[in-house]
Design a protein around this motif. Sequence first.
Motif, mmCIF file in Angstrom:
data_model
loop_
_atom_site.group_PDB
_atom_site.id
_atom_site.type_symbol
_atom_site.label_atom_id
_atom_site.label_comp_id
_atom_site.label_asym_id
_atom_site.label_seq_id
_atom_site.Cartn_x
_atom_site.Cartn_y
_atom_site.Cartn_z
ATOM 1 N N VAL A 146 0.977 -1.290 0.042
ATOM 2 C CA VAL A 146 -0.154 0.065 -0.169
ATOM 3 C C VAL A 146 0.830 1.284 0.042
ATOM 4 C CG1 VAL A 146 -1.600 1.310 1.283
ATOM 5 C CG2 VAL A 146 -1.834 -1.066 0.894
ATOM 6 N N SER A 147 1.797 1.410 0.739
ATOM 7 C CA SER A 147 2.529 2.441 1.178
ATOM 8 C C SER A 147 3.605 2.818 -0.256
ATOM 9 C CB SER A 147 3.548 2.560 2.307
ATOM 10 O OG SER A 147 4.576 1.546 2.165
ATOM 11 N N SER A 148 3.831 1.938 -0.791
ATOM 12 C CA SER A 148 4.816 2.167 -1.795
ATOM 13 C C SER A 148 3.921 2.953 -3.183
ATOM 14 C CB SER A 148 5.134 0.810 -2.534
ATOM 15 O OG SER A 148 6.407 0.184 -1.656
ATOM 16 N N THR A 149 2.648 2.504 -3.401
ATOM 17 C CA THR A 149 1.800 3.159 -4.405
ATOM 18 C C THR A 149 1.541 4.411 -3.913
ATOM 19 O OG1 THR A 149 1.008 0.976 -5.200
ATOM 20 C CG2 THR A 149 -0.210 2.621 -5.640
ATOM 21 N N LEU A 150 0.947 4.507 -2.631
ATOM 22 C CA LEU A 150 0.521 5.734 -2.304
ATOM 23 C C LEU A 150 1.440 6.721 -1.984
ATOM 24 C CD1 LEU A 150 -2.821 6.173 -1.386
ATOM 25 C CD2 LEU A 150 -2.111 3.895 -1.806
ATOM 26 N N TYR A 163 -5.325 10.254 7.017
ATOM 27 C CA TYR A 163 -5.905 8.797 6.734
ATOM 28 C C TYR A 163 -4.880 7.757 7.399
ATOM 29 C CZ TYR A 163 -8.569 11.192 3.150
ATOM 30 O OH TYR A 163 -9.855 12.144 2.817
ATOM 31 N N LEU A 164 -5.585 6.707 7.449
ATOM 32 C CA LEU A 164 -4.845 5.644 8.516
ATOM 33 C C LEU A 164 -4.854 4.247 7.668
ATOM 34 C CD1 LEU A 164 -2.944 4.821 10.958
ATOM 35 C CD2 LEU A 164 -4.984 4.622 12.048
ATOM 36 N N VAL A 165 -3.885 3.557 7.655
ATOM 37 C CA VAL A 165 -4.151 2.276 6.975
ATOM 38 C C VAL A 165 -3.244 1.393 7.867
ATOM 39 C CG1 VAL A 165 -3.360 0.341 5.340
ATOM 40 C CG2 VAL A 165 -4.335 2.571 4.569
ATOM 41 N N VAL A 166 -3.962 0.322 8.554
ATOM 42 C CA VAL A 166 -3.432 -0.623 9.704
ATOM 43 C C VAL A 166 -3.015 -1.847 8.857
ATOM 44 C CG1 VAL A 166 -3.586 -1.448 11.962
ATOM 45 C CG2 VAL A 166 -5.021 0.632 11.322
ATOM 46 N N ALA A 167 -1.731 -2.148 9.014
ATOM 47 C CA ALA A 167 -1.299 -3.393 8.310
ATOM 48 C C ALA A 167 -0.292 -3.896 9.218
ATOM 49 C CB ALA A 167 -0.702 -3.198 7.026
ATOM 50 N N ALA A 168 -0.233 -4.313 10.624
ATOM 51 C CA ALA A 168 0.413 -4.323 11.491
ATOM 52 C C ALA A 168 0.676 -6.226 11.598
ATOM 53 C CB ALA A 168 -0.076 -4.070 12.899
ATOM 54 N N GLY A 169 0.011 -6.714 11.033
ATOM 55 C CA GLY A 169 0.210 -8.137 11.157
ATOM 56 C C GLY A 169 -0.597 -8.706 12.244
ATOM 57 N N ILE A 170 -0.093 -9.981 12.791
ATOM 58 C CA ILE A 170 -0.531 -10.728 13.837
ATOM 59 C C ILE A 170 0.710 -11.105 14.830
ATOM 60 C CG2 ILE A 170 -0.478 -12.886 12.957
ATOM 61 C CD1 ILE A 170 -3.061 -13.316 13.920
ATOM 62 N N GLU A 171 0.425 -11.327 16.186
ATOM 63 C CA GLU A 171 1.434 -11.472 17.016
ATOM 64 C C GLU A 171 1.558 -13.017 17.329
ATOM 65 O OE1 GLU A 171 3.080 -9.832 21.553
ATOM 66 O OE2 GLU A 171 0.938 -9.529 20.988
ATOM 67 N N LEU A 172 2.787 -13.550 17.174
ATOM 68 C CA LEU A 172 2.925 -14.735 17.642
ATOM 69 C C LEU A 172 2.942 -14.948 19.106
ATOM 70 C CD1 LEU A 172 6.169 -15.723 15.184
ATOM 71 C CD2 LEU A 172 3.861 -15.956 14.947
ATOM 72 N N SER A 222 -4.647 -5.463 -1.203
ATOM 73 C CA SER A 222 -3.949 -4.218 -1.424
ATOM 74 C C SER A 222 -4.681 -3.389 -2.785
ATOM 75 C CB SER A 222 -2.427 -4.179 -1.733
ATOM 76 O OG SER A 222 -2.287 -4.965 -2.851
ATOM 77 N N LYS A 223 -4.903 -4.075 -3.645
ATOM 78 C CA LYS A 223 -5.410 -3.554 -4.808
ATOM 79 C C LYS A 223 -6.840 -2.953 -4.632
ATOM 80 C CE LYS A 223 -7.406 -4.383 -9.396
ATOM 81 N NZ LYS A 223 -7.521 -5.769 -10.615
ATOM 82 N N VAL A 224 -7.624 -3.404 -3.811
ATOM 83 C CA VAL A 224 -9.103 -2.983 -3.517
ATOM 84 C C VAL A 224 -8.705 -1.528 -2.719
ATOM 85 C CG1 VAL A 224 -11.243 -3.259 -2.231
ATOM 86 C CG2 VAL A 224 -10.256 -5.064 -3.776
ATOM 87 N N LEU A 225 -8.029 -1.849 -1.657
ATOM 88 C CA LEU A 225 -7.670 -0.836 -0.746
ATOM 89 C C LEU A 225 -7.293 0.426 -1.380
ATOM 90 C CD1 LEU A 225 -6.145 -1.201 2.817
ATOM 91 C CD2 LEU A 225 -5.482 0.863 1.437
ATOM 92 N N LYS A 226 -6.345 0.349 -2.232
ATOM 93 C CA LYS A 226 -5.503 1.349 -2.784
ATOM 94 C C LYS A 226 -6.655 2.255 -3.723
ATOM 95 C CE LYS A 226 -2.120 -0.945 -4.236
ATOM 96 N NZ LYS A 226 -0.680 -1.498 -4.716
ATOM 97 N N GLN A 227 -7.340 1.581 -4.524
ATOM 98 C CA GLN A 227 -8.347 2.099 -5.457
ATOM 99 C C GLN A 227 -9.352 3.060 -4.546
ATOM 100 O OE1 GLN A 227 -8.664 -1.682 -8.051
ATOM 101 N NE2 GLN A 227 -9.523 0.062 -9.250
ATOM 102 N N ASN A 228 -9.895 2.404 -3.714
ATOM 103 C CA ASN A 228 -11.001 2.981 -2.654
ATOM 104 C C ASN A 228 -10.393 4.376 -1.847
ATOM 105 O OD1 ASN A 228 -13.138 1.235 -3.311
ATOM 106 N ND2 ASN A 228 -12.659 -0.272 -1.904
ATOM 107 N N LEU A 229 -9.261 3.970 -1.498
ATOM 108 C CA LEU A 229 -8.562 4.802 -0.568
ATOM 109 C C LEU A 229 -8.217 6.120 -1.372
ATOM 110 C CD1 LEU A 229 -7.621 6.438 2.070
ATOM 111 C CD2 LEU A 229 -5.551 4.982 1.994
ATOM 112 N N LEU A 230 -7.470 6.093 -2.391
ATOM 113 C CA LEU A 230 -7.280 7.060 -3.439
ATOM 114 C C LEU A 230 -8.295 7.799 -4.032
ATOM 115 C CD1 LEU A 230 -4.319 5.572 -5.752
ATOM 116 C CD2 LEU A 230 -4.248 7.649 -4.096
ATOM 117 N N GLY A 231 -9.614 7.048 -4.294
ATOM 118 C CA GLY A 231 -10.578 7.763 -4.721
ATOM 119 C C GLY A 231 -11.307 8.636 -3.598
#
Length: 441
Positions: A43-47, A125-134, A341-350
């Motif tokens: 996400v961050s690379s494109t945005l 705007y905030l995108v949360v992509a923090a993963g999950i904790e072992l 990521s494709k869906v999110l980027k299109q929606n967030l950029l719009g």
Amino acid sequence: MLAAKFSSRSLALKNWARLMSTSASPSSYKLVVIGGGAAGLAVSSTLSEKLGKNEVAVIEPSQVHYQQPLFTFVGGGLKDFKDTFRPTVDVVSPNAQLISQAAAEIDPKSNTVTLADGSKVSYEYLVVAAGIELNFGGIRGLKDAIGKNGVASNYSPKYVQSTYEFLQNTSSGNALFTMPATPIKCAGAPQKIAYLADELFREKGVRDKINVNYYTGLGKIFAVDKYANAMYDVAKSRNINVNLLHDLIEVDGVAKKATFKIMGEGPQAGESVTVPYEFLHVTPPMKPFDFIKNSKIANADGYVDVNQATLQHNKFPNIYALGDCSSLPTSKTAAAAAAQSKVLKQNLLGQILQGKSPSVEYNGYTSCPLVTGKHKLVLAEFSGYTGTPHETFFFDQAKEHAFSYWLTADVLPEIYWNSMLKGTWNGPSSIRKLTNPTNIN
């Protein structure tokens, strides 16, 4: 481990550069992305390219980025560990600002993220992509046992190399492979290493002296019936014992015993069974990070509460989430993150550039390449929402295939480093129209 890849001097220079970039960071951004893993970087690379230099910040505390899908191959002795990681500063887009700290708190009302040092970063705007904790502490005795006496895990860069080492040293007794009852990332990985271990034992000529046992806290070997049937067949053909509804709850590393709780509603539900082992591969239970779970953006289970179609938050319209930390009811894989990521980027950029409401929808696509041996792999592709297979190729991907192995072991790692992390790989949906036109979902 890292010393094999980087000299101490080069690491020191990179750390200094990282510290300087962090300390010099502005405190407010158009977009803040929490997480520098596969989902966050896609996400961050494109945005950051679309919005301009330093309009996007990436909050990521780890100095090293790991390509985690390769860990199965490392644990099975098929790949070198040094090929699985790169410095985080090298994979974050130069247009984005890297903030090398952990997120400690999210306040969606003030549009701020509090960092580990107490400082705050503001966002529009905030995108949360923090993963999950072992959660290695979620199993009694595991923290003391792991990395020693035949106990390993492909899920951690700290222990993945021990898997192959301990497998090589196993010549008799029980080899146990576990899958927890909690949601986890890459749900096929717990059984993939069992198949690779079986092959290794056969090559060493000791398979007849070793009992290979797969224990899962779930009621099926795989969520989607088509691939579950295929994996049952593989396990049966290899004489691998599959034990359903057995959740690992304790490891006694000194006595080399593993204790399982029997799940479900059967007559033995709630009872425990203890099994001796010579080798134990543990998939730890996993959980949402506390800073998400304790925030106002989480659902009751602690995951970021987003619309499963648009990936926009259900309460805060300037927040999105994807990947393992999201509430999306599909398997947690890099393939899913790419499609999301494709869906999110299109929606967030719009929304940012044109004030549009999110309209592009994610269909739950995910993929789980199930390695079953050297040059053999079942390529599961499906919607986690419906359980419907969404296969990219014209052949039956539930069958073990050398092409599927080559694609996963050699092609996808290059796509990961050179395309996905740069935001240009959104999954195989575009090529499916050519390679499997009758299944173009």
